[in-house]
Write an enzyme that holds these catalytic residues in place. Structure first.
Site, short mmCIF file in Angstrom:
data_model
loop_
_atom_site.label_atom_id
_atom_site.label_comp_id
_atom_site.label_asym_id
_atom_site.label_seq_id
_atom_site.Cartn_x
_atom_site.Cartn_y
_atom_site.Cartn_z
N ASP A 1 1.01 -0.83 0.47
CA ASP A 1 0.00 0.39 0.28
C ASP A 1 0.41 1.80 0.10
O ASP A 1 0.69 2.53 -1.05
CB ASP A 1 -0.88 0.41 0.84
CG ASP A 1 -1.71 -1.30 1.28
OD1 ASP A 1 -1.92 -1.54 0.31
OD2 ASP A 1 -1.58 -1.67 2.26
N HIS B 1 -5.27 -4.05 6.08
CA HIS B 1 -4.89 -4.39 3.69
C HIS B 1 -6.33 -4.63 3.68
O HIS B 1 -6.22 -5.45 2.95
CB HIS B 1 -3.70 -4.81 4.13
CG HIS B 1 -3.24 -5.59 2.77
ND1 HIS B 1 -2.82 -4.39 1.79
CD2 HIS B 1 -3.12 -6.49 1.58
CE1 HIS B 1 -2.96 -5.28 1.01
NE2 HIS B 1 -3.51 -6.42 1.02
P1 NAD Z 1 -0.59 -18.15 -5.71
O1 NAD Z 1 -1.58 -19.14 -5.69
O2 NAD Z 1 1.08 -18.04 -6.94
O3 NAD Z 1 0.80 -19.13 -4.99
C1 NAD Z 1 0.80 -19.74 -3.69
C2 NAD Z 1 1.89 -20.40 -2.88
O4 NAD Z 1 0.97 -20.42 -1.84
C3 NAD Z 1 1.21 -21.80 -3.77
O5 NAD Z 1 2.96 -22.00 -4.36
C4 NAD Z 1 1.11 -23.02 -3.16
O6 NAD Z 1 1.56 -24.27 -3.10
C5 NAD Z 1 1.78 -22.63 -1.72
N1 NAD Z 1 0.99 -23.29 -1.36
C6 NAD Z 1 -0.77 -23.33 -0.64
N2 NAD Z 1 -1.14 -23.93 0.43
C7 NAD Z 1 0.06 -24.14 1.62
C8 NAD Z 1 0.23 -24.33 2.83
N3 NAD Z 1 -0.12 -25.25 3.13
N4 NAD Z 1 1.86 -24.29 2.87
C9 NAD Z 1 3.28 -23.99 2.50
N5 NAD Z 1 3.24 -22.80 1.02
C10 NAD Z 1 1.07 -23.56 0.46
O7 NAD Z 1 -0.66 -16.73 -4.48
P2 NAD Z 1 -0.08 -15.34 -4.76
O8 NAD Z 1 0.13 -14.76 -5.41
O9 NAD Z 1 1.41 -16.25 -4.15
O10 NAD Z 1 -0.69 -15.16 -3.62
C11 NAD Z 1 -0.44 -15.79 -1.83
C12 NAD Z 1 -0.99 -14.92 -1.56
O11 NAD Z 1 -0.99 -13.35 -1.31
C13 NAD Z 1 -2.80 -14.52 -1.59
O12 NAD Z 1 -3.41 -15.07 -0.42
C14 NAD Z 1 -2.69 -12.73 -1.48
O13 NAD Z 1 -3.99 -12.47 -1.28
C15 NAD Z 1 -1.82 -12.54 -0.40
N6 NAD Z 1 -1.12 -11.18 -1.54
C16 NAD Z 1 -1.00 -10.30 -0.04
C17 NAD Z 1 -0.68 -8.82 -1.24
C18 NAD Z 1 -0.63 -7.91 0.62
O14 NAD Z 1 -0.14 -7.11 0.43
N7 NAD Z 1 -0.64 -8.11 1.73
C19 NAD Z 1 -0.02 -8.81 -2.15
C20 NAD Z 1 -0.72 -9.41 -2.54
C21 NAD Z 1 -0.66 -10.94 -2.76
C1 LMR Z 2 -3.29 -6.39 -3.52
O1 LMR Z 2 -3.46 -5.32 -2.64
O2 LMR Z 2 -2.80 -6.34 -4.58
C2 LMR Z 2 -2.79 -7.75 -2.87
O3 LMR Z 2 -3.39 -7.37 -1.28
C3 LMR Z 2 -4.30 -9.17 -3.45
C4 LMR Z 2 -5.28 -8.20 -3.53
O4 LMR Z 2 -5.92 -9.17 -3.31
O5 LMR Z 2 -5.22 -7.26 -3.83
#
Ligand code: NAD
Ligand code: LMR
Length: 363
Positions: A196, A223
């Site tokens: 953010d 967030h």
């Molecule tokens: P993705 O599906 O590409 O990757 C997620 C990974 O987690 C996969 O490789 C999967 O195998 C793994 N996984 C699932 N269960 C697991 C477990 N029990 N133990 C270990 N690994 C496990 O998803 P992504 O795009 O990398 O996003 C991941 C998360 O991050 C989502 O929940 C998304 O919403 C969140 N996110 C948060 C922010 C933030 O600002 N905080 C920003 C973007 C995404």
């Molecule tokens: C973001 O802010 O990009 C992440 O929290 C992923 C989402 O679901 O928007």
């Protein structure tokens, strides 16, 4: 990319040379995913990271083999599902991007429990309705809960950085599991809200024609959507952005995640910018752990700021130190518009937090 000014870069270098013996093992849980891979690569290039432990339920050894060829000092090893104990052993920082990302039309809260429609392959002996579609639960809430149990067992003193959404609920879930295990230290648990801050800097500098590296915006709250509260009045560079331009900028910062989810059209959410934001936060955290002073990042932590209003966790500027949270800064002077944004944030945040606590207590 990690340190923001020449002075900070010098400090980071000094921290590295004077603490060359300080082992900083970082474990990434979910390292094979869209965020996990680029973030792990960036962590491999961070001179403050001495060892990288990459864990995922699928693909982590391959990612680790690839990243380990990058000619930087940190060692890098991948671990499969059965090896979570070895992955976490000795970790001082654990970063968690494990879980399911959003698709268009979903809120982050929809990720708390998402249902996958699957055809039952079970026999009539184990399933009463073998030929009908079944609902299978696949929840970020339970993924984070189970990873928290593993961390409580194998690295209870590590600094934990939660990326998995919905952050407003997954951080309280993690805390409750640690409380149950008797190892909760509120100074060592962080919800990563850095994206953010990164977005606010990029979007504002885009309007004002400034260099993003000198355009720092504090973002407080939580967030997701209206819980994201940018404090533009505290940034000199934002002076002059008013009226509709101000409203549009605030909306873009609050809903920047949706922009990426739409553009990726069902294939995921922000991964590359999040990889950058996650690696930036970890660098700040380790600089604080290494003794550097005045390292301040907004992050979602157990906070006294709005506790009297029932909001137990809140993101504001936090000074990072040897033991994690050194000092939680108050939000400071707010404009009338920002006060309104905060008023809209707090009730939603309270609900998201309560949902996480309730889930962890009842499961
Ligand atoms: P993705 O599906 O590409 O990757 C997620 C990974 O987690 C996969 O490789 C999967 O195998 C793994 N996984 C699932 N269960 C697991 C477990 N029990 N133990 C270990 N690994 C496990 O998803 P992504 O795009 O990398 O996003 C991941 C998360 O991050 C989502 O929940 C998304 O919403 C969140 N996110 C948060 C922010 C933030 O600002 N905080 C920003 C973007 C995404
Ligand atoms: C973001 O802010 O990009 C992440 O929290 C992923 C989402 O679901 O928007």
């Amino acid at each position: 990319m990690f340190a923001r000014s020449t002075a900070a870069r010098t400090l980071a270098r000094r921290a590295f040379s004077s603490s060359a013996r300080a082992e900083r093992k970082v474990a990434v849980l979910g390292a094979g995913g869209g965020i996990g891979q680029p973030m792990s690569l960036l962590l491999k290039t961070d001179p403050l990271v001495t060892s990288l432990s990459l864990y995922d339920i699928r693909g982590a050894p391959g990612v680790a083999a690839d990243i380990s060829h990058v000619n930087t000092k940190a060692s890098c090893k991948g671990y499969e599902q059965a090896d979570i104990g070895s992955a976490l052993k000795g970790a001082e920082v654990v970063v968690i991007p494990a879980g399911v990302p959003r698709k268009p039309g979903m809120t982050r809260d929809d990720l708390f429990v998402s249902y996958l429609l699957t055809l039952s392959l079970l026999s009539p002996l184990t399933s009463p309705l073998p030929s009908l579609p079944r609902l299978r639960q696949n929840t970020n809430a339970s993924i984070v809960r189970d990873l928290a149990k593993a961390c409580a067992e194998h690295c209870p003193k590590a600094m934990i950085c939660i990326i998995s959404n919905p952050v407003n609920s997954t951080v309280p879930i993690f805390a409750e599991v640690f409380k149950k295990a008797g190892v909760f230290d509120p100074k060592r648990l962080f919800g990563v809200t850095t994206l953010d801050v990164v977005r606010a800097s990029t979007f504002l500098s885009g309007i004002q024609g400034t260099d993003p590296k000198d355009t720092r915006v504090t973002v407080v709250g939580g967030h997701s959507g209206v819980t994201i509260v940018p404090l533009l009045s505290q940034t000199e560079i934002a002076k002059g952005v008013s009226g509709q331009a101000y409203k549009d900028l605030v909306k873009r910062i609050q809903f920047g995640g949706d922009e990426v989810v739409q553009a990726k059209a069902g294939t995921g959410s922000a991964t590359l910018s999040m990889g950058y934001a996650g690696a930036t936060f970890v660098n700040s955290l380790i600089r604080g752990m290494n003794g550097e002073k005045n390292v301040v990042e907004p992050t979602f932590v157990k906070s006294p700021l709005y506790e009297s209003e029932g909001v137990e966790y809140f993101s504001s500027n936090v000074e990072l130190g040897a033991n994690g949270v050194e000092k939680i800064h108050p939000v400071g002077q707010l404009s009338a518009e920002e006060q309104e944004l905060l008023n809209a944030c707090l009730p939603d945040l309270k609900k998201n937090i309560a949902k996480g606590v309730e889930f962890a207590k009842s499961s």
